[in-house]
Design a protein around this motif. Structure first.
Motif, PDB file in Angstrom:
ATOM      1  N   GLU A  80       3.686   1.909  12.908  1.00 21.47           N
ATOM      2  CA  GLU A  80       3.204   2.371  11.617  1.00 21.47           C
ATOM      3  C   GLU A  80       3.048   1.227  10.613  1.00 21.47           C
ATOM      4  OE1 GLU A  80       1.759   4.989  10.844  1.00 21.47           O
ATOM      5  OE2 GLU A  80       1.674   4.538   8.695  1.00 21.47           O
ATOM      6  N   LYS A  81       3.942   0.231  10.701  1.00 26.56           N
ATOM      7  CA  LYS A  81       3.874  -0.878   9.737  1.00 26.56           C
ATOM      8  C   LYS A  81       2.546  -1.631   9.830  1.00 26.56           C
ATOM      9  CE  LYS A  81       7.777  -3.163  10.290  1.00 26.56           C
ATOM     10  NZ  LYS A  81       8.758  -4.255  10.179  1.00 26.56           N
ATOM     11  N   VAL A  82       2.078  -1.826  11.055  1.00 22.94           N
ATOM     12  CA  VAL A  82       0.821  -2.546  11.262  1.00 22.94           C
ATOM     13  C   VAL A  82      -0.334  -1.708  10.722  1.00 22.94           C
ATOM     14  CG1 VAL A  82      -0.736  -3.539  12.989  1.00 22.94           C
ATOM     15  CG2 VAL A  82       1.731  -3.730  13.282  1.00 22.94           C
ATOM     16  N   ALA A  83      -0.295  -0.402  11.026  1.00 22.63           N
ATOM     17  CA  ALA A  83      -1.363   0.487  10.551  1.00 22.63           C
ATOM     18  C   ALA A  83      -1.400   0.475   9.020  1.00 22.63           C
ATOM     19  CB  ALA A  83      -1.118   1.896  11.067  1.00 22.63           C
ATOM     20  N   LYS A  84      -0.206   0.456   8.403  1.00 24.24           N
ATOM     21  CA  LYS A  84      -0.126   0.461   6.940  1.00 24.24           C
ATOM     22  C   LYS A  84      -0.712  -0.841   6.371  1.00 24.24           C
ATOM     23  CE  LYS A  84       3.335   1.132   3.376  1.00 24.24           C
ATOM     24  NZ  LYS A  84       4.411   0.152   3.221  1.00 24.24           N
ATOM     25  N   SER A  85      -0.345  -1.962   6.931  1.00 23.48           N
ATOM     26  CA  SER A  85      -0.895  -3.237   6.444  1.00 23.48           C
ATOM     27  C   SER A  85      -2.409  -3.254   6.578  1.00 23.48           C
ATOM     28  CB  SER A  85      -0.390  -4.424   7.249  1.00 23.48           C
ATOM     29  OG  SER A  85       0.965  -4.474   7.243  1.00 23.48           O
ATOM     30  N   ALA A  86      -2.902  -2.695   7.679  1.00 27.89           N
ATOM     31  CA  ALA A  86      -4.351  -2.694   7.889  1.00 27.89           C
ATOM     32  C   ALA A  86      -5.034  -1.845   6.820  1.00 27.89           C
ATOM     33  CB  ALA A  86      -4.678  -2.172   9.282  1.00 27.89           C
ATOM     34  N   ARG A  87      -4.440  -0.677   6.532  1.00 31.60           N
ATOM     35  CA  ARG A  87      -5.022   0.184   5.489  1.00 31.60           C
ATOM     36  C   ARG A  87      -5.048  -0.567   4.169  1.00 31.60           C
ATOM     37  NH1 ARG A  87      -2.059   4.323   8.032  1.00 31.60           N
ATOM     38  NH2 ARG A  87      -0.338   4.155   6.554  1.00 31.60           N
ATOM     39  N   GLU A  88      -3.960  -1.232   3.830  1.00 30.91           N
ATOM     40  CA  GLU A  88      -3.897  -1.964   2.553  1.00 30.91           C
ATOM     41  C   GLU A  88      -4.959  -3.058   2.480  1.00 30.91           C
ATOM     42  OE1 GLU A  88       0.892  -1.277   2.084  1.00 30.91           O
ATOM     43  OE2 GLU A  88       0.145  -3.306   2.491  1.00 30.91           O
ATOM     44  N   LYS A  89      -5.231  -3.671   3.583  1.00 33.69           N
ATOM     45  CA  LYS A  89      -6.208  -4.773   3.594  1.00 33.69           C
ATOM     46  C   LYS A  89      -7.616  -4.278   3.878  1.00 33.69           C
ATOM     47  CE  LYS A  89      -3.391  -8.704   4.491  1.00 33.69           C
ATOM     48  NZ  LYS A  89      -2.336  -9.071   5.403  1.00 33.69           N
ATOM     49  N   ASN A  90      -7.737  -2.972   4.130  1.00 32.10           N
ATOM     50  CA  ASN A  90      -9.034  -2.400   4.416  1.00 32.10           C
ATOM     51  C   ASN A  90      -9.699  -2.988   5.657  1.00 32.10           C
ATOM     52  OD1 ASN A  90     -10.703  -0.404   3.743  1.00 32.10           O
ATOM     53  ND2 ASN A  90     -11.812  -1.493   2.105  1.00 32.10           N
ATOM     54  N   ILE A  91      -8.886  -3.266   6.638  1.00 36.50           N
ATOM     55  CA  ILE A  91      -9.432  -3.697   7.924  1.00 36.50           C
ATOM     56  C   ILE A  91      -8.785  -2.841   9.025  1.00 36.50           C
ATOM     57  CG2 ILE A  91     -10.000  -6.085   7.289  1.00 36.50           C
ATOM     58  CD1 ILE A  91      -7.378  -6.990   8.476  1.00 36.50           C
ATOM     59  N   THR A  92      -9.247  -2.988  10.236  1.00 36.71           N
ATOM     60  CA  THR A  92      -8.675  -2.147  11.304  1.00 36.71           C
ATOM     61  C   THR A  92      -7.363  -2.761  11.798  1.00 36.71           C
ATOM     62  OG1 THR A  92      -9.789  -3.354  13.059  1.00 36.71           O
ATOM     63  CG2 THR A  92     -10.983  -1.482  12.118  1.00 36.71           C
ATOM     64  N   PRO A  93      -6.497  -1.916  12.361  1.00 43.13           N
ATOM     65  CA  PRO A  93      -5.256  -2.469  12.932  1.00 43.13           C
ATOM     66  C   PRO A  93      -5.565  -3.534  13.981  1.00 43.13           C
ATOM     67  CG  PRO A  93      -5.135  -0.073  12.863  1.00 43.13           C
ATOM     68  CD  PRO A  93      -6.537  -0.436  12.457  1.00 43.13           C
ATOM     69  N   ARG A  94      -6.582  -3.315  14.768  1.00 46.62           N
ATOM     70  CA  ARG A  94      -6.947  -4.300  15.798  1.00 46.62           C
ATOM     71  C   ARG A  94      -7.244  -5.656  15.145  1.00 46.62           C
ATOM     72  NH1 ARG A  94      -6.515  -4.860  20.967  1.00 46.62           N
ATOM     73  NH2 ARG A  94      -6.911  -2.648  21.229  1.00 46.62           N
ATOM     74  N   GLU A  95      -7.989  -5.614  14.005  1.00 49.58           N
ATOM     75  CA  GLU A  95      -8.328  -6.882  13.340  1.00 49.58           C
ATOM     76  C   GLU A  95      -7.082  -7.596  12.822  1.00 49.58           C
ATOM     77  OE1 GLU A  95     -12.814  -6.299  11.485  1.00 49.58           O
ATOM     78  OE2 GLU A  95     -11.188  -5.074  10.662  1.00 49.58           O
ATOM     79  N   ILE A  96      -6.201  -6.810  12.236  1.00 55.43           N
ATOM     80  CA  ILE A  96      -5.003  -7.450  11.687  1.00 55.43           C
ATOM     81  C   ILE A  96      -4.153  -8.038  12.827  1.00 55.43           C
ATOM     82  CG2 ILE A  96      -3.192  -5.650  11.529  1.00 55.43           C
ATOM     83  CD1 ILE A  96      -2.913  -6.501   8.634  1.00 55.43           C
ATOM     84  N   CYS A  97      -4.108  -7.334  13.956  1.00 57.58           N
ATOM     85  CA  CYS A  97      -3.339  -7.851  15.100  1.00 57.58           C
ATOM     86  C   CYS A  97      -3.961  -9.149  15.609  1.00 57.58           C
ATOM     87  CB  CYS A  97      -3.293  -6.828  16.229  1.00 57.58           C
ATOM     88  SG  CYS A  97      -2.220  -5.451  15.856  1.00 57.58           S
TER      89      CYS A  97
END
Ligand code: MSP
Length: 502
Positions: A53-70
């Protein structure tokens, strides 16, 4: 040929690589290089832990996909590990297809074996840790890591029958079929397994959008810790239940920090037992360090960036400093000013200065040739053999700091030898003695090149290079390298300073 499979924990992709991450990984790299140096077949696994969930949350905050943030964050880890000369054989990411497939297969298998049942979990959950806490584990009602109050969660989920493994785990640890070191950590787990009833574990979560789905119920995702632990099996290519165990299985050593002991000493062996897998041979638990006396964490804002520090000191010096600062199994404190002092004393004035001194003294001989001489060698030969013995024993025992202290003692011994012998005078009035003295010193430098190899791979190469031996030493076995007085030095070069003063 002996094999050696070593793992580090996989790092939360959401974090920036800090000193704590570098610490575990450098220690594992030293061991991996040491076992390669002994001629073993090594597989060294590290990587990033990417679901939750933490990764999904960071992605939402940055407006990018979880895959991109990973992708972005995981490459920060691999980049820092490359800067630090980490010789991993695989950098695994838990979002890779082979890993996710294995997680599903394992869940199906545990379900087939009736080790999983559905229920409702109610508990105190720390979002920061992505785990539930018991009341007892909280300090003043707050998560001991994040100093935040956990939230109460009640959700449908699946449970793993962890409770049924309690007696078996206890026996395995007591009989040393499962080795946990140091002793204090083993006792901690034995204490836990003796005094508390092991509860079944909720191994799925509802509505976690970034996770591996439970194969038979897509409304649930696999609990990140079950997902993450399985990296140790997917990372060496296990294809799943019914398939043969990979050549490298089981791990000889799994290195972890003390904060994740229970996951590795209880949940992980329970999963392996459920799968009928041979257990890892040893779990080694290192201490935590504080920075200037304070716990280091992202939330406290005092996390030291691993990359910055590696750039200041250079990768090799950084590796030396971080493992020699305190004993591996204990807690310790790191301060930037102490790192500078240590750099100057151990490396700049110590090792680096000795290497320079010896090379300058050797350059007086314009023929550039130094040959072994039996009559002068006995003392050095015995001394070096003893140091090698201590070196090996200390490394097998995870005593990195002892190994490096012994190296520093050898450096100091050579400095005293130079002061006493005064080779600059011998050069003028006793050529044979000058030749012998410099031969001994060059030969010690060659041994230092070998001893430093797991710790400071680039400086070790530079030492061999200055001795004109790089190619020749590289193709030797450790046993050949450890012999005293067999090498001729005919191409000694000056080279640049190993550790310029900061
Ligand atoms: N993702 C989990 C591990 C899953 S393994 C199947 C995790 N990741 S972590 O990034 O938080 O921590 C990884 C390692 O770094 C742990 O071994 C931890 O102990 C270590 N360290 C983090 N901070 C540290 C210090 N301040 N000091 C020493 N090591 C520390 O946990």
């Amino acid at each position: 040929m002996k094999k050696f499979y070593i793992t580090t924990p996989i790092y939360y992709v959401n974090d920036k690589p800090h000193l704590g991450h570098a610490y575990t990984t450098i220690a594992a790299d030293i061991l991996a290089r040491w076992h390669r140096m002994k001629g073993e077949r090594v597989f060294f696994l590290t990587g990033t832990d990417e679901h939750g969930e933490k990764v999904a949350k960071s992605a939402r905050e940055k407006n990018i996909t979880p895959r991109e943030i990973c992708d972005q964050n995981s490459s920060r880890f691999s980049k820092v590990f490359d800067i630090l000369d980490i010789s991993y054989d695989r950098f695994i990411r838990t979002t890779e297809a082979d890993h996710e497939k294995l997680v599903s297969k394992v869940l199906n298998e545990l379900n087939k074996k009736k080790l999983i049942y559905s229920g409702v979990y109610k508990g105190l959950y720390c979002v920061g840790c992505e785990r539930y806490y018991t009341n007892k584990e909280l300090s003043d009602g707050k998560c001991p890591i994040h100093q935040q109050e956990p939230i109460t969660l009640a959700e449908d989920c699946y449970f793993l029958k962890l409770s049924s493994f309690q007696r078996q785990l206890l026996n395995l640890i007591k009989t040393k079929a499962l080795i946990i070191e140091p002793e204090s950590r083993k006792n901690e787990i034995l204490g836990f397994l003796t005094s508390e009833k092991l509860e079944d574990l909720a191994i799925s979560r509802e509505k976690v959008e970034w996770g591996v789905p439970i194969p038979w119920d897509k409304s649930q995702s696999v609990y990140v810790w079950v997902d993450a632990l399985l990296n140790y099996l997917s990372g060496i290519g296990w294809k799943g239940p019914g398939q043969k165990w990979p050549l490298f299985w089981p791990p000889e050593v799994q290195l972890i920090g003390k904060d994740i002991l229970r996951f590795h000493a209880v949940l992980w062996p329970a999963i392996l037992l459920s799968l009928g897998a041979p257990l890892f041979k040893k779990l080694y638990v290192h201490g935590y360090f504080t920075v200037n006396g304070q716990k280091m964490s992202k939330s406290l804002g005092n996390a030291i960036d691993a990359e910055e520090l590696a750039l200041v000191f250079g990768s090799d010096a950084f590796r030396w400093l971080i493992v020699s600062s305190f004993s591996f199994g204990s807690d310790g404190d790191i301060s930037q000013s102490r790192l500078y002092d240590k750099y100057n004393s151990d490396l700049s004035n110590g090792l680096g200065n000795l290497v320079r001194r010896v090379l300058v003294l050797a350059a007086k001989n314009k023929k550039n040739s130094f040959f072994p001489d039996k009559s002068s060698n006995a003392d050095f030969k015995n001394k070096i053999a003893k140091i090698w013995q201590g070196y090996e024993a200390a490394l097998e025992d995870f005593k990195f700091e002892t190994t490096l202290d012994n190296i520093s003692d050898l450096v100091a011994f050579c400095d005293r030898y130079v002061d006493a012998k005064k080779p600059w005078e011998l050069f003028k009035n006793n050529q044979p003695e000058y030749q012998k003295t410099i031969y001994n010193l060059l030969e010690v430098l060659r041994h230092l090149g070998w001893m430093l190899l797991p710790f400071m791979p680039s400086k070790s190469d530079l030492i061999f290079e200055s001795l004109g031996l790089l190619g020749k030493e590289k193709i030797k076995s450790l046993e050949q390298g450890q012999k005293w007085g067999k090498v001729k030095f005919t191409n000694v070069k000056q080279g640049k300073a190993l550790f310029p003063r900061l």
